[in-house]
Enzyme design. Sequence first.
Site, short mmCIF file in Angstrom:
data_model
loop_
_atom_site.label_atom_id
_atom_site.label_comp_id
_atom_site.label_asym_id
_atom_site.label_seq_id
_atom_site.Cartn_x
_atom_site.Cartn_y
_atom_site.Cartn_z
N HIS A 198 0.50 4.32 -2.78
CA HIS A 198 0.48 5.63 -2.15
C HIS A 198 1.57 6.75 -2.66
CE1 HIS A 198 -3.06 5.17 0.81
NE2 HIS A 198 -3.17 4.51 -0.05
N ARG A 207 0.77 -1.20 -0.01
CA ARG A 207 0.07 0.06 0.06
C ARG A 207 0.92 1.21 0.10
NH1 ARG A 207 -2.62 3.03 4.06
NH2 ARG A 207 -4.70 3.93 3.54
N ASN A 210 -3.39 8.84 4.42
CA ASN A 210 -2.17 8.17 5.23
C ASN A 210 -2.25 8.37 6.56
OD1 ASN A 210 -0.96 7.57 2.63
ND2 ASN A 210 -0.21 9.51 2.42
N HIS A 247 -6.01 -6.04 -2.60
CA HIS A 247 -6.82 -6.05 -1.27
C HIS A 247 -7.02 -7.29 -0.99
CE1 HIS A 247 -8.33 -1.56 -1.41
NE2 HIS A 247 -7.15 -1.49 -1.42
#
Length: 320
Positions: free
Chosen positions: A66, A62, A94, A193
Amino acid sequence: MGSWRSMSCVLVVMVLLLGSTVNAQLSANFYSRSCPHLPNIVNNAVHSAIAKEARMGASLLRLFFHDCFVNGCDGSVLLDDTSKFKGEKGAVPNKNSARGFEVIDAIKSEVEKACPGVVSCADILAAAARDSVHLLGGPYWDVKLGRRDARTASLSAANNGIPAPTSNLNQLISRFSSLGLSTKDLVALSGGHTIGQARCTNFRAHIYNESNIEEVFARSRQSNCPRASGSGDNNLAPLDLQSPTSFDNSYFKNLIQKKGLLHSDQVLFNGGSTDSIVRGYTANPKSFSDDFVQAMIKMGDISPLTGSQGEVRKNCRRVN
């Protein structure tokens, strides 16, 4: 007049060649001579981190996502705030959720001992994301390396550039497309995910207010996520109910059963244009793995700093 046209054509060709050269500077063997032990250092550190906490693999994946979605894969997400800029760690996507910074710090420390001033934090993050996927049972691929680190970060870009868990399908497709990623890339990358967890604040509205969710599943999530905002916001639930620490295609099977935890998950299978892709990944896990790899490589190519751009940070949390 003809000479001016010729010069213009030459300039256009030079610009195109220069652009392709920048991208070509990323290669799987970029550090093969300058830091040959890099793959082992990264893999050993990620293996140790996942052994202590399996969720850390998803956190590192992740973190890379990001990073790349905000001004490209430049390690900017790793920077702490300074007097000159507010970094990305405090952005809504975040804050209280981005994790794995200490793992990247530990890897950087070991890499600096082996080959000081050579390997960027952006590349360490890219390699750590790949190893996280592979160590949790997912595919392996050759990560293209050669990125350099940004000297600044942007709170506003992080707030605006990272897709929200409340995003609808059109918003997701549009955001991915703006970065050169296709609809298939969107669905494949969302398959990340299949590992990890989400905070109650990110799925509360989906489990209480929406109809595109299986009732028993919704009630089971409600037991650990109170309806009232501010109550239990940080309570966690697995993004993949079946196998949250194994990288597989269960995530897509869940979507077909309307058991996607986030709104932005379930919209991938809700009568729209991505339904057929989800069905395909459910029936053919190898297709998902192959497409995930290609999408990760494409995402890693988003606006890298190369050559003399940026820097190679000595500490991933601050500029040199």
